[in-house]
Write a protein that holds these residues in place. Structure first.
Motif, mmCIF file in Angstrom:
data_model
loop_
_atom_site.group_PDB
_atom_site.id
_atom_site.type_symbol
_atom_site.label_atom_id
_atom_site.label_comp_id
_atom_site.label_asym_id
_atom_site.label_seq_id
_atom_site.Cartn_x
_atom_site.Cartn_y
_atom_site.Cartn_z
ATOM 1 N N CYS A 89 30.445 30.755 29.082
ATOM 2 C CA CYS A 89 29.965 31.359 29.126
ATOM 3 C C CYS A 89 30.419 32.319 30.897
ATOM 4 O O CYS A 89 30.532 32.079 31.037
ATOM 5 N N ASP A 90 29.750 34.164 30.774
ATOM 6 C CA ASP A 90 30.957 34.274 32.414
ATOM 7 C C ASP A 90 29.785 35.566 32.531
ATOM 8 O O ASP A 90 28.824 35.901 32.173
ATOM 9 N N SER A 91 28.953 34.453 33.908
ATOM 10 C CA SER A 91 27.735 35.434 34.080
ATOM 11 C C SER A 91 28.046 37.432 34.054
ATOM 12 O O SER A 91 27.248 38.423 35.113
ATOM 13 N N ARG A 92 29.529 36.995 35.168
ATOM 14 C CA ARG A 92 30.058 38.413 35.589
ATOM 15 C C ARG A 92 30.226 39.546 34.863
ATOM 16 O O ARG A 92 29.329 40.634 34.175
ATOM 17 N N SER A 93 30.238 39.299 33.524
ATOM 18 C CA SER A 93 30.411 40.171 32.193
ATOM 19 C C SER A 93 29.611 40.498 31.334
ATOM 20 O O SER A 93 29.761 40.750 29.939
ATOM 21 N N LEU A 94 28.622 39.129 30.925
ATOM 22 C CA LEU A 94 28.228 38.906 30.158
ATOM 23 C C LEU A 94 28.775 38.534 29.011
ATOM 24 O O LEU A 94 28.189 39.272 28.169
ATOM 25 N N GLU A 95 29.792 37.670 29.411
ATOM 26 C CA GLU A 95 30.532 37.429 27.789
ATOM 27 C C GLU A 95 29.889 35.869 27.378
ATOM 28 O O GLU A 95 29.885 35.110 28.372
ATOM 29 N N VAL A 96 29.518 34.952 26.067
ATOM 30 C CA VAL A 96 29.043 33.956 25.501
ATOM 31 C C VAL A 96 30.456 34.341 24.616
ATOM 32 O O VAL A 96 30.194 35.010 23.642
ATOM 33 N N ASP A 97 31.126 33.059 24.894
ATOM 34 C CA ASP A 97 32.468 32.557 24.091
ATOM 35 C C ASP A 97 31.515 31.119 22.806
ATOM 36 O O ASP A 97 31.762 30.113 23.605
ATOM 37 N N CYS A 98 32.007 31.616 21.948
ATOM 38 C CA CYS A 98 31.539 30.295 20.954
ATOM 39 C C CYS A 98 33.105 30.405 19.984
ATOM 40 O O CYS A 98 32.236 29.995 18.961
ATOM 41 N N SER A 99 33.493 30.895 20.460
ATOM 42 C CA SER A 99 34.871 30.350 18.863
ATOM 43 C C SER A 99 35.431 29.472 19.166
ATOM 44 O O SER A 99 35.385 28.655 19.945
ATOM 45 N N GLY A 100 35.830 29.270 17.706
ATOM 46 C CA GLY A 100 36.409 27.639 17.304
ATOM 47 C C GLY A 100 35.762 26.573 17.762
ATOM 48 O O GLY A 100 36.582 25.996 17.804
ATOM 49 N N LEU A 101 34.825 26.666 17.538
ATOM 50 C CA LEU A 101 33.893 25.133 17.295
ATOM 51 C C LEU A 101 33.218 24.885 16.279
ATOM 52 O O LEU A 101 32.903 23.735 16.511
ATOM 53 N N GLY A 102 33.781 25.370 14.494
ATOM 54 C CA GLY A 102 33.776 25.298 14.032
ATOM 55 C C GLY A 102 31.597 25.152 13.777
ATOM 56 O O GLY A 102 30.972 24.171 12.675
ATOM 57 N N LEU A 103 31.291 26.063 14.256
ATOM 58 C CA LEU A 103 29.697 26.505 14.021
ATOM 59 C C LEU A 103 29.595 26.924 12.688
ATOM 60 O O LEU A 103 29.871 27.640 11.500
ATOM 61 N N THR A 104 28.622 26.198 12.034
ATOM 62 C CA THR A 104 27.719 26.466 11.035
ATOM 63 C C THR A 104 26.985 27.331 11.039
ATOM 64 O O THR A 104 26.237 28.217 9.370
ATOM 65 N N MET A 105 26.019 27.384 12.004
ATOM 66 C CA MET A 105 25.105 28.506 12.238
ATOM 67 C C MET A 105 25.015 28.995 13.892
ATOM 68 O O MET A 105 25.607 28.245 15.040
ATOM 69 N N VAL A 106 24.340 30.661 13.770
ATOM 70 C CA VAL A 106 24.515 30.649 15.185
ATOM 71 C C VAL A 106 23.762 30.323 16.459
ATOM 72 O O VAL A 106 22.752 30.174 16.079
ATOM 73 N N PRO A 107 24.156 29.544 17.497
ATOM 74 C CA PRO A 107 23.339 29.462 18.135
ATOM 75 C C PRO A 107 21.728 29.634 18.940
ATOM 76 O O PRO A 107 22.230 30.255 18.958
ATOM 77 N N PRO A 108 21.090 29.075 18.368
ATOM 78 C CA PRO A 108 19.083 30.545 18.691
ATOM 79 C C PRO A 108 19.513 30.650 20.192
ATOM 80 O O PRO A 108 18.463 31.166 20.547
ATOM 81 N N ASP A 109 19.984 29.879 21.221
ATOM 82 C CA ASP A 109 19.507 30.059 22.502
ATOM 83 C C ASP A 109 20.355 30.708 22.641
ATOM 84 O O ASP A 109 20.777 31.071 24.497
ATOM 85 N N LEU A 110 20.601 32.321 22.729
ATOM 86 C CA LEU A 110 21.541 32.817 23.148
ATOM 87 C C LEU A 110 21.134 33.780 24.431
ATOM 88 O O LEU A 110 19.785 34.275 23.900
ATOM 89 N N PRO A 111 21.560 33.782 25.824
ATOM 90 C CA PRO A 111 20.914 34.700 26.821
ATOM 91 C C PRO A 111 20.782 36.151 26.154
ATOM 92 O O PRO A 111 21.493 36.515 25.030
ATOM 93 N N ALA A 112 19.388 36.690 26.688
ATOM 94 C CA ALA A 112 18.919 37.774 25.689
ATOM 95 C C ALA A 112 20.031 38.978 26.267
ATOM 96 O O ALA A 112 19.998 40.090 26.318
ATOM 97 N N ALA A 113 20.504 38.613 27.962
ATOM 98 C CA ALA A 113 20.968 39.327 28.278
ATOM 99 C C ALA A 113 22.845 39.996 28.051
ATOM 100 O O ALA A 113 23.405 40.760 28.505
ATOM 101 N N THR A 114 23.176 39.184 27.369
ATOM 102 C CA THR A 114 24.725 38.909 26.265
ATOM 103 C C THR A 114 24.708 40.233 25.999
ATOM 104 O O THR A 114 24.442 41.194 25.010
ATOM 105 N N ARG A 115 26.168 40.401 26.437
ATOM 106 C CA ARG A 115 26.877 42.068 26.471
ATOM 107 C C ARG A 115 27.781 41.350 24.871
ATOM 108 O O ARG A 115 28.193 42.165 24.492
ATOM 109 N N THR A 116 28.672 40.254 25.106
ATOM 110 C CA THR A 116 29.136 40.276 24.321
ATOM 111 C C THR A 116 29.485 38.788 23.887
ATOM 112 O O THR A 116 28.941 37.425 24.738
#
Length: 370
Positions: free
Chosen positions: A45-72
């Motif tokens: 997570c980048d607090s300045r650009s409000l970017e959450v990067d969850c790429s390349g983690l082998g996820l099978t579902m979207v993380p449920p605790d995403l910040p509400a202010a996320t822009r990317t």
């Protein structure tokens, strides 16, 4: 006495000030916690650009605790195969969403319902086969949409009706065979359209979209090559350079269909028509409607190869005729010049008939010779 009395008062003032500073620090910490919630596990997570990067983690579902202010939100290169309709709920500030390189085959109708500020959506390299017509109706600010490398065989009418700000659209490497012009007319801001690497059938169903492509190119839009796959005569040719005369048969087909629509409707035609019922004894046989299936004529555009061959043959024949005419004219001129020369020589050697001077000169020549 004043110095002694000032000690307790000073300590009291310091205690009050310290308490106030502690309350202010706690309030700032609470505000910071609310503004910058915890980052999902294993994501960056980048607090300045409000970017959450969850790429390349082998996820099978979207993380449920995403910040509400996320822009990317980057979810590319995972193993997502299905998404619930509430996967991106309460992310009204989200502007960029990347779901590329996953295993998505279907998207719920209301999955992007809360993404009212979305400007970029990447769905590249998935297994999406169908799209709901209301899928993007709640994202009017969308500017970039990538649907390339999927299994789309058609686009539902009205899919882009609520996207007046869309600037770039990629439909490359799908299973599209034809497109409807009405689907693309609402895209008044579109500047780039990619439709290559699809099995296009350049027939009457694609004629109206060809008109739209010409209009789109005329107003400055960029479009990659739409290469025909069928019919065989047009394979590999760009649809934009195919002349409209190749589709003259479409008008004839429409006229025949419209005239056929005025006929009285009969029983449906099937390959295996049921056997006619045997008439009862003593009853007059009723005339039975014809159940023979008319053979559907296959319409094809005029063969480009045949047209080119006709032009070449006509040119060769015209060339041969012109060469023969030139040869005949040259032969006539040469023959006329030879005949004129022959007559001149003949006049020099033989005197005209009835010329006494010529006869006298001949007699003199004969006597001199003797």
């Amino acid at each position: 006495m004043l110095a002694r009395g000032s000690g307790p008062e000073q300590r009291t003032r310091l205690a009050v000030q310290w308490r106030q500073i502690s309350w202010i620090a706690c309030w700032i910490a609470l505000c910071a916690v609310e503004a910058l919630p915890a980052c999902p596990f294993s994501c960056k997570c980048d607090s300045r650009s409000l970017e959450v990067d969850c790429s390349g983690l082998g996820l099978t579902m979207v993380p449920p605790d995403l910040p509400a202010a996320t822009r990317t939100l980057l979810l590319l290169n995972n193993k997502l195969s299905a998404l619930p309709s509430w996967a991106f709920a309460n992310l009204s500030s989200l502007q960029r969403l990347d779901l590329s390189n996953n295993f998505l085959d279907q998207l719920p109708r209301s999955i992007f319902g809360d993404l009212t500020n979305l400007t970029e959506l990447q769905l590249r390299n998935n297994s999406i086969r169908t799209l709901d017509r209301d899928l993007l109706q709640h994202s009017p600010l969308l500017r970039h949409l990538d649907l390339s490398i999927n299994g789309l065989a058609q686009l539902p009418p009205g899919l882009f009706d609520g996207l007046p700000a869309l600037r770039s659209l990629s439909l490359r490497s799908n299973r599209l065979q034809n497109l409807d012009r009405l689907t693309f007319e609402p895209l008044a801001s579109l500047q780039l359209l990619q439709v290559g690497d699809n099995p296009w059938e350049c027939d009457c169903n694609l004629r109206d979209f060809k008109h739209w492509m010409e209009w789109f190119s005329y107003r400055g839009g960029r479009l990659d090559q739409l290469a025909c796959t069928l019919p065989k005569e047009l394979r590999g040719k760009d649809m934009r350079v195919v002349p409209m005369e190749m589709f003259n048969y479409c008008s004839q087909l429409e006229d025949e269909n419209s005239s056929a629509g005025l006929d009285i409707p009969g029983p449906p035609c099937t390959k295996a028509s049921p056997e006619p019922a045997k008439p009862k004894p003593g009853a007059e046989p009723e005339p039975e409607p014809s159940t023979a299936c008319p053979q559907k004529q296959r319409y094809r555009p005029v063969s480009v190869r045949r047209a080119i061959g006709t032009v070449i043959i006509a040119g060769v024949v015209c060339g041969i005729v012109c060469i023969m005419m030139v040869v005949a004219a040259a032969y006539g001129c040469i023959y006329a010049s030879l005949m004129a020369k022959y007559h001149r020589e003949l006049k020099k050697r033989q005197p005209l008939m009835g010329d006494p001077e010529g006869e006298h000169e001949d007699q003199k020549q004969i006597s001199s010779v003797a």
